[in-house]
Design a protein around this motif. Structure first.
Motif, PDB file in Angstrom:
ATOM      1  N   GLU A  78     -13.642  33.716 -46.393  1.00  0.00           N
ATOM      2  CA  GLU A  78     -13.560  34.773 -47.398  1.00  0.00           C
ATOM      3  C   GLU A  78     -12.967  34.237 -48.701  1.00  0.00           C
ATOM      4  O   GLU A  78     -13.496  34.459 -49.782  1.00  0.00           O
ATOM      5  N   ARG A  79     -11.875  33.498 -48.569  1.00  0.00           N
ATOM      6  CA  ARG A  79     -11.189  33.046 -49.774  1.00  0.00           C
ATOM      7  C   ARG A  79     -11.951  31.939 -50.487  1.00  0.00           C
ATOM      8  O   ARG A  79     -11.983  31.885 -51.715  1.00  0.00           O
ATOM      9  N   ARG A  80     -12.578  31.050 -49.704  1.00  0.00           N
ATOM     10  CA  ARG A  80     -13.353  29.988 -50.347  1.00  0.00           C
ATOM     11  C   ARG A  80     -14.605  30.565 -51.009  1.00  0.00           C
ATOM     12  O   ARG A  80     -14.959  30.192 -52.124  1.00  0.00           O
ATOM     13  N   VAL A  81     -15.285  31.463 -50.283  1.00  0.00           N
ATOM     14  CA  VAL A  81     -16.516  32.042 -50.839  1.00  0.00           C
ATOM     15  C   VAL A  81     -16.188  32.858 -52.082  1.00  0.00           C
ATOM     16  O   VAL A  81     -16.868  32.757 -53.110  1.00  0.00           O
ATOM     17  N   ALA A  82     -15.094  33.636 -51.991  1.00  0.00           N
ATOM     18  CA  ALA A  82     -14.686  34.420 -53.165  1.00  0.00           C
ATOM     19  C   ALA A  82     -14.396  33.483 -54.332  1.00  0.00           C
ATOM     20  O   ALA A  82     -14.816  33.738 -55.463  1.00  0.00           O
ATOM     21  N   GLY A  83     -13.699  32.383 -54.041  1.00  0.00           N
ATOM     22  CA  GLY A  83     -13.390  31.422 -55.087  1.00  0.00           C
ATOM     23  C   GLY A  83     -14.653  30.864 -55.716  1.00  0.00           C
ATOM     24  O   GLY A  83     -14.775  30.773 -56.934  1.00  0.00           O
ATOM     25  N   TYR A  84     -15.616  30.533 -54.849  1.00  0.00           N
ATOM     26  CA  TYR A  84     -16.863  29.970 -55.359  1.00  0.00           C
ATOM     27  C   TYR A  84     -17.597  30.982 -56.227  1.00  0.00           C
ATOM     28  O   TYR A  84     -18.124  30.652 -57.288  1.00  0.00           O
ATOM     29  N   MET A  85     -17.608  32.251 -55.779  1.00  0.00           N
ATOM     30  CA  MET A  85     -18.337  33.273 -56.525  1.00  0.00           C
ATOM     31  C   MET A  85     -17.664  33.584 -57.851  1.00  0.00           C
ATOM     32  O   MET A  85     -18.309  34.046 -58.782  1.00  0.00           O
ATOM     33  N   ARG A  94     -18.719  42.190 -50.429  1.00  0.00           N
ATOM     34  CA  ARG A  94     -17.375  42.603 -50.842  1.00  0.00           C
ATOM     35  C   ARG A  94     -17.049  42.097 -52.235  1.00  0.00           C
ATOM     36  O   ARG A  94     -16.442  42.796 -53.035  1.00  0.00           O
ATOM     37  N   TRP A  95     -17.446  40.852 -52.528  1.00  0.00           N
ATOM     38  CA  TRP A  95     -17.058  40.281 -53.813  1.00  0.00           C
ATOM     39  C   TRP A  95     -18.071  40.581 -54.904  1.00  0.00           C
ATOM     40  O   TRP A  95     -18.022  39.995 -55.972  1.00  0.00           O
TER      41      TRP A  95
END
Lengths: 400, 389
Positions: A53-60, A362-363
């Motif tokens: 979640e945190r890595r994907v959110a960061g990437y997005m 979510r993001w």
């Protein structure tokens, strides 16, 4: 008595190991062991889920995300867990103490108990129940009780709002979700996951091995609609954005877990990710072929249960070790084990893609308002799911 | 979908009058520590379930005695304090103050300094509107637009850092001019930023503006009629979204704004009624484009010359008073300065746009849902630093 349990539970899973002559003690030990394995899986999903979640959110969002603890930050969730263990365990003044303590346990159990019927591969399942879908839906409702407790117990208005929102949301979305399941159950003719996946492997429109085309979602227009209804309902019942309003941080601070800290909060957290994987895996099993496709399963899988396989392949062996060797080297056992592995990869892969989709949604999306949530459920999804169920029934009558 | 709240409330009242239904209103304290009150605002909300009956804003948690301090320091020393009022748009605050002082002193500012002031003020307006864009998404539960907005705001902050050495509180407009000249490198940076901003602006719309959930959450919510907007003293994007094309940069141009060609975006009711939350949001988004136009024109026609007037070491303003309104990103900002020919001001009173804009909250928050209160307060785009001063 054990015969009765076995007849209730079906041909696969831990219950197979309980021979009719064995004791209750053995059954207890086996099921406890299986429970621990499932618990570890849920914990693992919450670890992988937080990190992803945190890595994907960061990437997005054009930033890095956690990258300090361990290789590419993979140990970050563990560091977070240790931090949560060290937090003070606060119970607010004026709280209903026992309800406050009980709520996180109930919420987590509401997620953990359904895993007992959830297969991870063709045979890797705690208990292969005949009424698996019914069982999962029934025990998921336990979470509502836990969240209502968490909303009521801390004597906080924000918690109360969150709890009430969630109770309304989860109870209403269970109806369209249930009706979407009816579509699949009507076509497959069973509540058992093995038979639902077997139905998705049956020849379709003259193709002997339809693979992806044979998945539930492509079997009928009704199933196609039901897939989306089920996934949206799953998002709502897992409290994921855009249905995360029970814990909407910009409105309700943190909703029903506003007053929780330390490990009690961690249990809510684990329950969320556990529920996410549960919904993803269920969707994958019911609509996306389960362990069937896209990787093809090998030929020559034995339909016999593990106990039967053991008995037939180790017949005539004198010592336990030679029996083990004979069992491992038997070709039928090897292909079956290979099929288990490929099936696990297929199922977990599809479930994790859906898991990623949840993170992606979510993001990207804003949050829906409570009246819009109810409007979507009762005026859009419910009629749609009824039409889908009716359409499925009509299609079955016409085709037969 | 509009909620028929009046009917619902009357039904509930009927039922409770018959003794069939006992309902109680809850008083909820939203803030001062709350994720979406944009600072330390406290909203006391009277709710009937999810319905809001009243919402009283309580201010003063960030009071730092700005007006009293301004009486005890010299005119030049007030400028850094103005930076700390609306800390999202420091340049515009300082500009409003120095313009007021200069008007009382009746000094002429070099054209180059005037143009540079326009450039930095418009850049800061964009930065402020980017924060408004991001936090509004945050209020409605969309996290990603916030970081997109901050990504572009970062470019502006870097430009300001080159200019003033600071990233948030600049102390850049000075009495008589500005602190540093715009050189070729900074001008190139600004042009590069304009290009980037024009490229990413459609991305924002694709991500948030045109999102159906976003429209459902913000359209037809918190509607302010033009009469209400005027009678409550709303200014800035909140007033323009009501359909009143009033912009001080056009109505009473200052710092040579009259030389630039730009439009005043007003609320059109594209997605719902005029001046719902979506309109207020959209006016800000359009203003970003207009500001880019102004900056481009100012850079193209930047006159040569000095940037700072020579002034005496101890400033003594002629006795009298002055009020010069400026167009802040949030509305009309002006400093009322009374001077009695001393090195310090006798009285400085600030007209804070956020303070007036906030006053309408209780008017438009009646009969909405709790989630809408967050949407409404977010769409007013308040900064507590200038409300409490």
């Amino acid at each position: 008595m054990n015969d009765f349990i076995q007849s209730l539970f079906g041909p696969n899973g831990v219950n197979v190991w309980i021979a009719p002559s064995s004791t209750w003690l053995l059954a207890t030990i086996l099921f406890t062991g299986a429970g621990i394995v499932v618990f570890v899986w849920v914990a693992l999903m919450s670890v992988i889920g937080t990190y992803a979640e945190r890595r994907v959110a960061g990437y997005m969002q054009g930033r890095l995300g956690p990258n300090r603890v361990g290789w590419f930050g993979v140990l970050q969730p563990i560091a977070d867990g240790i931090k949560l263990l060290g937090k003070e365990d606060l119970i607010p003044a004026g709280a209903a103490k026992w309800l406050f303590r009980l709520a996180p346990i109930l919420v987590f159990c509401g997620v953990l108990i359904p895993y007992a019927a959830l297969p991870f591969s063709p045979r890797l399942v705690v208990s292969d129940m005949a009424v698996a879908i019914y069982y999962i839906l029934a025990f998921e409702a336990l979470e509502v009780v836990g969240v209502l407790m968490a909303g009521w117990a801390p004597n906080s208005k924000w918690s109360l709002y969150g709890g009430m929102r969630l109770a309304a949301q989860m109870l209403s979305y269970e109806i369209p979700m249930g009706l979407a399941l009816v579509v699949i159950v009507l076509f497959a003719g069973s509540l058992n996951f093995q038979q639902i996946v077997a139905w998705q492997q049956t020849p379709m429109m003259g193709i002997e091995d339809p693979n992806i085309l044979g998945w539930g979602i492509f079997r009928s227009p009704a199933c196609f609609v039901a897939f989306f209804i089920f996934f949206i309902g799953g998002l709502a019942s897992a409290k994921r954005a855009p249905f995360d309003l029970p814990e909407a941080e910009s409105e309700l601070v943190a909703g029903y877990h506003t007053e929780y800290s330390g490990m009690r909060f961690a249990f809510f957290f684990m329950a969320e990710y556990g529920a996410m994987y549960l919904v993803s895996a269920l969707t994958a099993i019911l609509f996306l072929g389960g362990w069937y496709g896209p990787l093809p399963l090998p030929e020559g899988i034995s339909p016999a249960s593990l106990v039967e396989l053991w008995n037939t392949n180790t017949a005539g062996q004198e010592s336990f070790w030679s029996a083990c060797q004979a069992f491992i080297s038997a070709p039928v056992v090897l292909t079956t084990a290979g099929a288990e592995l490929i099936g696990f990869i297929n199922l977990a892969g599809k479930a994790l893609i859906l898991f990623f989709t949840m993170i992606w949604i979510r993001w990207t999306l804003p949050r829906i308002r409570i009246d819009q949530v109810m409007h979507l459920c009762l005026k859009v999804l419910l009629p749609l799911s009824m039409i889908a169920a009716l359409g499925a029934a009509i299609q079955i009558v016409i085709m037969n | 979908m509009a909620l028929n709240t009046e009917k619902f409330i009357s039904q509930v009242n009927d039922l409770s009058a018959q003794g069939n239904l006992h309902t109680e209103e809850i008083l909820v304290n939203m803030g001062p520590q709350h994720p979406s009150t944009h600072g330390v605002l406290r909203l006391v909300i009277q709710t009937d379930g999810e319905l809001v009956a009243q919402a009283f804003p309580q201010v003063g948690f960030l009071h730092r005695c700005f007006e009293k301090i301004a009486e005890s320091v010299t005119y030049r020393q007030v400028v850094p304090y103005t930076d700390r009022l609306d800390y999202i748009a420091s340049m515009n605050n300082a500009l409003a103050y120095v313009l007021g002082v200069e008007k009382l002193m009746q000094i002429e500012i070099f054209p180059r300094a005037q143009y540079i002031r326009v450039i930095v003020a418009e850049l800061n307006r964009i930065a402020s509107h980017l924060v408004a864009f991001g936090t509004y998404g945050l209020d409605l539960g969309a996290f990603t637009p916030f970081l997109y907005g901050f990504r572009e705001r970062e470019l502006i902050l870097s430009i300001f850092e080159e200019l003033s050495g600071a990233r948030l509180l600049y102390h850049y407009p000075r009495i008589g001019g500005v602190a540093k000249d715009i050189d070729a490198k900074i001008a190139a940076d600004i042009r590069a930023f304009i290009k980037t901003m024009r490229r990413t602006w459609p991305e924002y719309n694709a991500l948030l503006t045109e999102n159906q959930i976003f429209i459902k959450r913000s359209a037809n919510i918190g509607v302010i009629s033009a009469e209400n907007a005027i009678s409550y003293g709303l200014t800035g994007p909140c007033l323009r979204a009501s359909g009143v094309a009033f912009d001080i940069r056009k109505a009473q141009p200052y710092s040579s704004y009259e030389k630039f060609d730009f439009n005043i975006p007003t609320g059109q009711g594209t997605k719902g009624q005029v001046c719902d939350c979506w309109d207020r949001y959209w006016v800000r988004m359009c203003e970003i484009q207009e500001s880019l136009k102004i900056i481009e024109q100012a850079l193209d026609s930047l006159p040569e010359g000095e940037i700072r007037a020579k002034l005496p070491a101890v400033l003594k303003l002629p006795a009298g008073n002055v009020y010069l309104p400026c167009e802040n990103p949030r509305g009309e900002l002006g400093f009322f300065i009374i001077s009695d020919f001393q090195p310090k001001a006798l009285r400085i009173k600030m007209r804070a746009p956020s303070f007036c804009n906030l006053s309408i909250v209780n008017k438009i928050c009646r009969g909405v849902l709790v989630a809408d209160v967050v949407a409404i307060v977010g769409s007013l785009d308040i900064v507590l630093g200038e409300i409490d001063r």
